[in-house]
Design an enzyme around this catalytic site. Sequence first.
Site, PDB file in Angstrom:
ATOM      1  N   LYS A   1       0.866  -1.183   0.000  1.00 29.94           N
ATOM      2  CA  LYS A   1       0.000   0.000   0.000  1.00 29.94           C
ATOM      3  C   LYS A   1       0.895   1.223   0.000  1.00 29.94           C
ATOM      4  O   LYS A   1       1.955   1.225   0.636  1.00 29.94           O
ATOM      5  CB  LYS A   1      -0.893   0.023   1.245  1.00 29.94           C
ATOM      6  CG  LYS A   1      -1.950  -1.074   1.263  1.00 29.94           C
ATOM      7  CD  LYS A   1      -2.843  -0.909   2.477  1.00 29.94           C
ATOM      8  CE  LYS A   1      -3.860  -2.035   2.555  1.00 29.94           C
ATOM      9  NZ  LYS A   1      -4.692  -1.932   3.761  1.00 29.94           N
TER      10      LYS A   1
ATOM     11  N   HIS B   1       0.395   6.048   3.437  1.00 32.04           N
ATOM     12  CA  HIS B   1      -0.726   6.962   3.668  1.00 32.04           C
ATOM     13  C   HIS B   1      -0.302   8.045   4.651  1.00 32.04           C
ATOM     14  O   HIS B   1       0.510   7.821   5.534  1.00 32.04           O
ATOM     15  CB  HIS B   1      -1.914   6.170   4.220  1.00 32.04           C
ATOM     16  CG  HIS B   1      -3.205   6.921   4.160  1.00 32.04           C
ATOM     17  ND1 HIS B   1      -3.566   7.827   5.121  1.00 32.04           N
ATOM     18  CD2 HIS B   1      -4.202   6.922   3.255  1.00 32.04           C
ATOM     19  CE1 HIS B   1      -4.748   8.349   4.820  1.00 32.04           C
ATOM     20  NE2 HIS B   1      -5.148   7.803   3.682  1.00 32.04           N
TER      21      HIS B   1
ATOM     22  N   HIS C   1       0.042   7.489   8.412  1.00 30.36           N
ATOM     23  CA  HIS C   1       1.218   6.906   9.052  1.00 30.36           C
ATOM     24  C   HIS C   1       2.258   7.965   9.422  1.00 30.36           C
ATOM     25  O   HIS C   1       3.254   7.650  10.061  1.00 30.36           O
ATOM     26  CB  HIS C   1       1.868   5.865   8.124  1.00 30.36           C
ATOM     27  CG  HIS C   1       1.122   4.572   8.068  1.00 30.36           C
ATOM     28  ND1 HIS C   1       0.326   4.223   7.007  1.00 30.36           N
ATOM     29  CD2 HIS C   1       1.013   3.558   8.962  1.00 30.36           C
ATOM     30  CE1 HIS C   1      -0.222   3.044   7.243  1.00 30.36           C
ATOM     31  NE2 HIS C   1       0.168   2.625   8.418  1.00 30.36           N
TER      32      HIS C   1
END
Length: 579
Positions: free
Chosen positions: A139, A142, A145
């Site tokens: 992923k 983002h 985080h």
Amino acid sequence: MACFFRRRIAEKLGRTLQQSEDVFIPALTAIPVLKKQQSADFRLAVGPLRSCGILPSTGDIQLQTEHLAAQLKQDGVVEDVSAASGMIHFKVNRTLLAEKILEPFKDGDGDNFGLDSELLNCFPRGTTLVEYSSPNIAKKFHAGHLRSTIIGNFIANLKESLGNKVIRMNYLGDWGMQFGLLGAGFGQFGCAEKLKQNPLQHLFEVYVRVNKEAEHNEDVDRAARDFFRQLEQHESEAVSLWRRFREITVNEYRRVYERLGVGFDVYCGESFHQRGAHEVVQQLQSRGLLKTSEKGTGVVDLSPQGDMSSVSTLLRSDGTSLYITRDIAAAIDRKEKYHFDEMIYVTDKSQEKHFHQLFQILLTMGHSWVKRCRHVPFGLVRGMKTRTGEVVFLEDVLDEARARMLHNMSQTNTTKEMEHPADTAEKVGMSALLVQDFKGPLLSDYKFDWDRMLQAQGDTGVFLQYTHARLCSLIRRSEGVEGATFDPSLLPEQTGVFILQHLLRYDEILCHSAQDLQPRHLVNFSLKLCHLVASAHRELPVKGSPQNVAQARLRLFAAARSVLAHAMRILGISPVDRM
């Protein structure tokens, strides 16, 4: 420095009250500079002395305070002692204040300023393992985080500065049902060419698409479970695809971490602890601690009454492990491998229950060292969106912060003199992000505000960098001034005294930070220092002053710059010399 004065005042109190001076050292606090009003330098609260039996606990506290103050005579260090509202105030000799505070900076160093304080002796030095960031494989990084990454980095920096050996660990989410979904999804929607061109973006698109499919298609959900079971059973094809996803992601993450100025000693992940998770299950079973629920899942009873009213699930009904099972195995493995004295987990507050259960299970298993493990939770960031208002990935945020900062800097003449304005804009934009995040309590949610964050005036990261760059410029333009003999008596002006009084508090600020692991203490200290420097810069010119006066003032400004830079580095900010 502060410890010299604290020790001398404590000696005075010890002689008067016939107690060890060590009793008074932690009780003496430097008085904050408030609204630029002249004040004493240290204070001692009389109430706690009554509570612990050093002073009689009966009688009028104000009369008692005045009586004690009257017994404490002035000398060459303390030039005034006064009593007010249950407090004794101590004003130290102004020339000695300048001499002792600025002494560590005579060679332009002072990096250990405040770190040799007695206040920090109560913190044991040892090995600290900090787990932070911990994004999920396959992923894109983002923006959510970001907080774990920068808070964990701050804690690691702080612990290191206090003399601990620090192990920085990134515990990657590289196992679990999400990989079942991604593996099944890639089989249906994946494209090898797109994976080469933009790997994480393509994996993200596959994951979003397969999630939607799984919501209304049981076949997809079944395929995901089958793929994860294949992973758990180490079937070569599934493992090969998983390894490819993991390698792609770690390489992409390293690039983002480099931009953040963050590094790790260990990249680990849930996948490393599959075998350990099975061993944990076996241990719990052999001790009769693992029960089978009505749903067929494996659970540990955490209820005080032993009535299964509060349980933690460690196994699914199909026998596959869960996040907490692997976390238990990970904690045990880390203790055996790194022999840490303390371990700190940095995650958002939604995981508080998880860590409460984790620590409880480890304690039940007989691992008493878990008492030295700690979860540092934090709140959410609201409104972190790009110009287009879309879901934000961290690189989008960093790009936008740099672009906006570069635009702001282009309005000033000094930017044209820089060799690498984009690099400076990146560092200043990053400091703006950090300060906006760190100003309040970590548990609080906060609203992200681009415009306020990037202002040069006010309490922002840009203001910190501007002040540091301005002090660097002053030092560069004053070459040769340091040649004169330093005379601390040439710093009588109140604006300079305010800076000295503020620097007295640095060891206390480090102490508060070490106690609660909150960055706001250092942020607020640094911002206050910048405001005091701005006032002193206007009123205490170096250029055009007599050489010995210029030299004393330059030493004061150089000390402020050194302490500011030190605090910024602990926070994870790279100070810039020009902007």
